[in-house]
Design an enzyme around this catalytic site. Structure first.
Site, short mmCIF file in Angstrom:
data_model
loop_
_atom_site.label_atom_id
_atom_site.label_comp_id
_atom_site.label_asym_id
_atom_site.label_seq_id
_atom_site.Cartn_x
_atom_site.Cartn_y
_atom_site.Cartn_z
N CYS A 55 0.81 -1.22 0.00
CA CYS A 55 0.00 0.00 0.00
C CYS A 55 0.84 1.27 0.00
O CYS A 55 0.33 2.35 -0.27
CB CYS A 55 -0.95 -0.01 1.19
N HIS A 81 -3.44 7.21 2.09
CA HIS A 81 -3.81 5.89 1.59
C HIS A 81 -5.16 5.51 2.19
O HIS A 81 -5.43 5.77 3.36
CB HIS A 81 -2.73 4.87 2.00
N ASN A 95 -10.05 -0.37 -0.44
CA ASN A 95 -8.58 -0.30 -0.45
C ASN A 95 -8.08 -0.92 -1.76
O ASN A 95 -8.14 -2.14 -1.94
CB ASN A 95 -8.03 -1.05 0.76
N1 COA Z 1 -18.39 -8.52 9.37
C1 COA Z 1 -18.86 -8.68 10.60
N2 COA Z 1 -18.05 -8.93 11.67
C2 COA Z 1 -16.74 -9.03 11.43
C3 COA Z 1 -16.19 -8.89 10.15
C4 COA Z 1 -17.08 -8.62 9.09
N3 COA Z 1 -16.66 -8.44 7.83
N4 COA Z 1 -14.86 -9.02 10.22
C5 COA Z 1 -14.56 -9.25 11.49
N5 COA Z 1 -15.71 -9.27 12.25
C6 COA Z 1 -15.85 -9.48 13.67
C7 COA Z 1 -14.65 -10.18 14.26
O1 COA Z 1 -14.76 -11.57 14.11
C8 COA Z 1 -14.74 -9.75 15.71
O2 COA Z 1 -15.70 -10.54 16.35
P1 COA Z 1 -15.46 -11.03 17.87
O3 COA Z 1 -15.34 -9.75 18.65
O4 COA Z 1 -16.67 -11.83 18.14
O5 COA Z 1 -14.16 -11.78 17.83
C9 COA Z 1 -15.29 -8.32 15.62
O6 COA Z 1 -15.89 -8.22 14.33
C10 COA Z 1 -14.22 -7.26 15.76
O7 COA Z 1 -13.10 -7.64 14.99
P2 COA Z 1 -11.81 -6.75 14.88
O8 COA Z 1 -10.81 -7.43 14.03
O9 COA Z 1 -11.39 -6.28 16.23
O10 COA Z 1 -12.41 -5.49 14.12
P3 COA Z 1 -11.73 -4.14 13.82
O11 COA Z 1 -12.53 -3.05 14.39
O12 COA Z 1 -10.25 -4.18 14.09
O13 COA Z 1 -11.92 -4.06 12.24
C11 COA Z 1 -10.56 -4.32 10.29
C12 COA Z 1 -11.32 -5.01 11.40
C13 COA Z 1 -9.93 -5.36 9.39
C14 COA Z 1 -11.57 -3.48 9.51
C15 COA Z 1 -9.49 -3.41 10.91
O14 COA Z 1 -8.75 -4.14 11.83
C16 COA Z 1 -8.56 -2.81 9.92
O15 COA Z 1 -8.96 -1.96 9.13
N6 COA Z 1 -7.28 -3.20 9.99
C17 COA Z 1 -6.22 -2.60 9.17
C18 COA Z 1 -6.49 -2.88 7.74
C19 COA Z 1 -5.45 -2.31 6.90
O16 COA Z 1 -5.14 -1.15 7.02
N7 COA Z 1 -4.93 -3.17 6.01
C20 COA Z 1 -4.07 -2.83 4.97
C21 COA Z 1 -2.88 -2.11 5.38
S1 COA Z 1 -2.74 -0.91 4.26
#
Ligand code: COA
Length: 328
Positions: free
Chosen positions: A116, A255, A285
């Protein structure tokens, strides 16, 4: 050797027609529109459905548009740098395919892998070619067909990514242009964000295919924490060393990985949300393409002399920022 800076003289992009909505994702995995929008800011993303087309196709389209806007013929281009983690092939490079297709007869080209942060690494690489006097016109592209490496049974990643390409033409600047950049890398030995197979460590086998190891994997929470810190830190770092305060900056061009990361970065650098380019809602993204897609969507609003801070964080781990003064 000249010591001229580089400036962007043309911006192009390609987004596929097919719109993958949150509602359609609800039919694929256990998720819902409200969760996706509130946790990421994404409403829809574009997907390149045609199996015969991939990253080079999108990069070619974006490049042609950028060249046309710059009024530069492909035969004038000295070098092509394409940032991508989804090249058509491991080799030849996507840049080589694009070189041939657009008719950049005298250009050499190569791909750059920084996930990214790829577009910013490529932009500063192209900028240095011009600053050194070795090149006069450079084509810089960020392009990714993320749908090729997304596991559509994994709800934690498939909601995030889309396909697109963005391209810019760099030429010598009399004033303004690319003023400074800061890049960082920290080898991700813990595999927070990676594609487990398909490289020389784990070439394709029945086992890698059966275990879906050719798709990207991410420890979302860890990456989120690192990205929030990294994007804000590097944006502040480049602003401080150029004596810039929030009020001096016309636009933050972040980004587009997660709206919460973007908002946290804007808060840390003291910029109100109306000075932050955000289009994650429409495209998700798109990895190396997010920043040129923003420049494209905002190009009618950009004025000569505007100070822009571009910043990114991604797999590698990589993060970086570019300070440029718009001068087209
Ligand atoms: N729909 C519904 N629930 C979901 C889900 C989805 N698509 N994906 C995950 N969950 C659930 C998880 O299982 C978790 O459930 P639990 O609490 O029962 O275990 C809950 O939602 C929270 O998960 P978590 O991973 O803590 O969510 P989050 O707020 O961190 O959001 C991302 C997840 C992936 C959106 C976030 O972590 C993120 O944006 N990470 C960085 C991504 C990124 O920048 N990537 C590229 C680098 S450039």
């Amino acid at each position: 050797m000249s010591l001229k800076r580089a400036k962007i003289t043309g911006v192009g992009r390609y987004v596929p027609e097919y719109v993958l909505t949150n509602a359609e994702l609800e039919t694929l995995v256990d998720t819902n529109d409200e969760w996706i929008r509130s946790r990421t800011g994404i409403s829809e993303r574009r997907i390149l459905k045609d199996p015969e087309k991939a990253t080079a196709f999108m990069a070619e389209k974006a490049s042609r548009e950028a060249l046309e806007e710059a009024g530069v013929d492909a035969s004038e281009i000295d070098a092509i740098v394409i940032a991508t983690v989804t090249p058509d092939y491991i080799f030849p490079a996507t840049a080589a395919l694009v070189q041939k297709r657009i008719g950049a007869t005298k250009a050499y080209g190569f791909d750059l892998s920084a996930a990214c942060s790829g577009f910013l690494y490529a932009l500063s690489t192209g900028g240095m070619m011009i600053e050194s006097g070795r090149a006069k016109k450079v084509l810089v592209v960020g392009a990714d067909k993320m749908s090729a490496i997304v596991d559509y049974t994994d709800r934690t990643t498939c909601i995030l990514f889309g396909d697109a390409a963005g391209a810019v033409v760099l030429e010598e600047a009399d004033s303004g242009g690319l003023i400074d950049f800061v890049h960082h890398t920290e080898g991700d030995e813990d595999c927070m964000l990676y594609q487990p197979a398909g490289g020389s460590l784990r070439p394709a086998s029945i086992e890698t295919v059966q275990n879906r190891m050719h798709s990207l994997r991410q420890d979302g929470r860890s990456v989120f924490k690192k990205a929030t810190e990294g994007m804000a830190d590097v944006s502040l770092e480049i602003m401080e060393r150029n004596n810039l305060k929030g009020d001096d900056v016309a636009w933050l061009v972040p980004h587009q990985a997660n709206l919460r990361i973007i908002n946290a970065t804007a808060r840390r650098v003291g910029l109100s949300t109306d000075k932050v380019m955000v289009n994650i809602d429409k495209y998700g993204n798109t990895t190396a393409a997010t920043i040129p897609l923003c420049l494209y969507d905002w190009k009618d609003k950009l004025k000569n002399g505007d100070k822009l801070i571009l910043s990114a964080f991604g797999g590698g781990l990589t993060w970086g920022a570019v300070y440029l003064e718009w001068n087209k």
